[in-house]
Design a protein around this motif. Sequence first.
Motif, short mmCIF file in Angstrom:
data_model
loop_
_atom_site.label_atom_id
_atom_site.label_comp_id
_atom_site.label_asym_id
_atom_site.label_seq_id
_atom_site.Cartn_x
_atom_site.Cartn_y
_atom_site.Cartn_z
N ILE A 125 -14.46 1.16 1.38
CA ILE A 125 -13.14 0.59 1.69
C ILE A 125 -12.80 0.79 3.17
CG2 ILE A 125 -10.65 0.90 1.30
CD1 ILE A 125 -11.39 1.47 -1.67
N LEU A 126 -13.09 1.97 3.70
CA LEU A 126 -12.77 2.27 5.10
C LEU A 126 -13.49 1.34 6.07
CD1 LEU A 126 -12.80 6.18 5.05
CD2 LEU A 126 -10.82 4.71 5.50
N THR A 127 -14.64 0.84 5.69
CA THR A 127 -15.42 -0.02 6.60
C THR A 127 -15.36 -1.51 6.23
OG1 THR A 127 -17.42 0.46 5.30
CG2 THR A 127 -17.02 1.81 7.25
N ASN A 128 -14.77 -1.83 5.08
CA ASN A 128 -14.75 -3.24 4.63
C ASN A 128 -13.37 -3.70 4.18
OD1 ASN A 128 -17.74 -4.12 4.60
ND2 ASN A 128 -17.79 -2.15 3.53
N PHE A 129 -12.31 -3.00 4.59
CA PHE A 129 -10.98 -3.32 4.09
C PHE A 129 -10.53 -4.71 4.47
CE2 PHE A 129 -10.50 -0.94 8.06
CZ PHE A 129 -9.72 -1.79 8.82
N HIS A 130 -10.93 -5.21 5.65
CA HIS A 130 -10.53 -6.57 6.03
C HIS A 130 -11.07 -7.59 5.02
CE1 HIS A 130 -8.49 -5.88 9.75
NE2 HIS A 130 -9.52 -5.34 10.37
N ALA A 131 -12.36 -7.49 4.71
CA ALA A 131 -12.97 -8.43 3.77
C ALA A 131 -12.38 -8.27 2.38
CB ALA A 131 -14.48 -8.20 3.73
N PHE A 132 -12.17 -7.03 1.94
CA PHE A 132 -11.62 -6.80 0.60
C PHE A 132 -10.21 -7.38 0.49
CE2 PHE A 132 -14.36 -2.74 -0.16
CZ PHE A 132 -15.47 -3.54 -0.27
N ASN A 133 -9.44 -7.22 1.55
CA ASN A 133 -8.08 -7.75 1.56
C ASN A 133 -8.08 -9.27 1.45
OD1 ASN A 133 -5.19 -7.66 1.88
ND2 ASN A 133 -5.46 -8.18 4.03
N LYS A 134 -8.96 -9.92 2.20
CA LYS A 134 -9.04 -11.39 2.17
C LYS A 134 -9.51 -11.90 0.81
CE LYS A 134 -9.85 -12.13 7.12
NZ LYS A 134 -10.81 -12.57 8.16
N GLN A 135 -10.41 -11.14 0.17
CA GLN A 135 -10.99 -11.56 -1.10
C GLN A 135 -10.15 -11.15 -2.31
OE1 GLN A 135 -15.06 -10.08 -1.17
NE2 GLN A 135 -15.33 -10.69 0.96
N GLY A 136 -9.05 -10.45 -2.06
CA GLY A 136 -8.20 -10.01 -3.17
C GLY A 136 -8.81 -8.88 -3.97
N LEU A 137 -9.70 -8.10 -3.33
CA LEU A 137 -10.33 -6.96 -4.00
C LEU A 137 -9.54 -5.69 -3.72
CD1 LEU A 137 -14.06 -7.77 -3.13
CD2 LEU A 137 -12.81 -8.33 -5.22
N ILE A 138 -9.79 -4.68 -4.52
CA ILE A 138 -9.09 -3.42 -4.37
C ILE A 138 -9.45 -2.75 -3.05
CG2 ILE A 138 -8.91 -1.05 -5.29
CD1 ILE A 138 -9.15 -2.27 -8.09
N HIS A 139 -8.41 -2.29 -2.35
CA HIS A 139 -8.64 -1.54 -1.10
C HIS A 139 -7.70 -0.33 -1.07
CE1 HIS A 139 -5.16 -3.87 0.32
NE2 HIS A 139 -5.83 -4.98 -0.02
N PHE A 140 -6.73 -0.31 -0.17
CA PHE A 140 -5.85 0.85 -0.06
C PHE A 140 -4.75 0.81 -1.13
CE2 PHE A 140 -7.28 -0.04 4.35
CZ PHE A 140 -8.08 1.09 4.51
N PRO A 141 -4.33 1.95 -1.64
CA PRO A 141 -3.31 1.98 -2.69
C PRO A 141 -1.97 1.40 -2.20
CG PRO A 141 -4.39 4.12 -2.49
CD PRO A 141 -4.83 3.30 -1.31
N PHE A 142 -1.29 0.73 -3.09
CA PHE A 142 0.00 0.10 -2.77
C PHE A 142 1.00 1.13 -2.24
CE2 PHE A 142 4.30 -1.17 -4.20
CZ PHE A 142 4.42 -2.35 -3.50
N ASN A 143 1.11 2.28 -2.91
CA ASN A 143 2.07 3.29 -2.47
C ASN A 143 1.74 3.84 -1.09
OD1 ASN A 143 3.31 2.95 -4.90
ND2 ASN A 143 2.94 5.01 -5.68
N LEU A 144 0.45 3.97 -0.79
CA LEU A 144 0.03 4.49 0.51
C LEU A 144 0.39 3.51 1.62
CD1 LEU A 144 -1.46 7.13 1.35
CD2 LEU A 144 -3.52 5.75 1.58
N ILE A 145 0.19 2.23 1.35
CA ILE A 145 0.56 1.18 2.32
C ILE A 145 2.06 1.24 2.61
CG2 ILE A 145 0.77 -1.32 2.62
CD1 ILE A 145 -1.91 -1.57 1.12
N GLN A 146 2.84 1.47 1.57
CA GLN A 146 4.29 1.58 1.76
C GLN A 146 4.66 2.87 2.50
OE1 GLN A 146 6.16 0.97 -2.16
NE2 GLN A 146 6.72 -1.06 -1.43
N ASP A 147 4.04 3.99 2.11
CA ASP A 147 4.36 5.28 2.73
C ASP A 147 4.09 5.28 4.23
OD1 ASP A 147 5.14 6.27 0.29
OD2 ASP A 147 3.27 7.35 -0.09
N TYR A 148 3.00 4.62 4.62
CA TYR A 148 2.64 4.56 6.04
C TYR A 148 3.27 3.36 6.75
CZ TYR A 148 -0.71 8.43 5.89
OH TYR A 148 -1.29 9.68 5.79
#
Length: 234
Positions: free
Chosen positions: A139-162
Motif C-alpha cells: 500500500i505504501l508504494t502503490n497507493f496511487h494506483a490502488f486509489n484510482k482502481q478503487g482498491l483498499i489502501h489507507f483506512p478511512f478513519n486515518l485519512i480523516q484523522d490526518y
Amino acid sequence: MLQISYFKPIKDKQIKFLYETITKHLHNIEKFKSIEACNQYANDLKAFMNGHTKKDPLFKDLRKAINPGYKFYPEVLLEFVKFKSLYLKNPRVKTLDDLYLYTAHQSSFGFLLLSLGDSFQKPLKLIETLGIIDGLSNILTNFHAFNKQGLIHFPFNLIQDYDIDFDLDGNFLINDKFIHMWDMIAYKVLMLINEVQLTKHQFDELNQILVDTFIKDIKSDLTRFEQAEIKNKR
C-alpha cells in the motif's frame, strides 16, 4: 514461469517449481475483479482437490508441482480466494486494525507460507506479521494506483484523522499531512520487521532464507519509493 527474487536461494528445482506455482495462483487471485471470478476459481480448486485437473496451465502446473515429500495444503488457496471475495464486497477499511487484518488476509507471501510444510509446526503469529508487512508495504508504494482502481489502501478513519487532501481528480496530495501518515505506517513496517528478525528462527532453514530475502526486497522497495516520491517533498 514466475520469477521472484526471494525464490533464488531454492536449489531444489522441484521445490522451487512448487513455490513458484502456488505463488502464481495467489497472484492470479489477487487480480480478480469480481465475485464471479472468485467463485469460479473456488469451484475449479474444489474439483482439483477431488482429483479433476482443469485444462488450464495454472491447474496443470499445480498438479505437476505437487511433491509427495513436501506437504501442500490447497485448502489455504481456498481460504485466500474466500477472503478476496469478502473484500471485493466491502472494498474499504475503516481503522488501522481493520487494515492489519486485511493485509494478513490478503498477503500472497503469508498464504504461501501457510500452504506449505507441517501444519503443526507453522509459526502462525510470525506468518501473520509477515503478511501485514507485505500488505502495508504494498500500500505504501502503490497507493496511487490502488486509489484510482478503487482498491483498499489507507483506512478511512486515518485519512480523516490526518486531514488528508486530494486534488480535483481524487488523487492524494503529497504534502506534510500525507507524509506524516505515510511515515507512521512505514515506521510500523520497520518495527514489525524487527520483530520478524527476532523470531524468524521458528522457520526451517529454507524459509528463514526466503524471509531474509523477502525483507530485503521490502526495505529496498520502501527506500526507493521514499526517495522518488516522498523525500523531495519533506
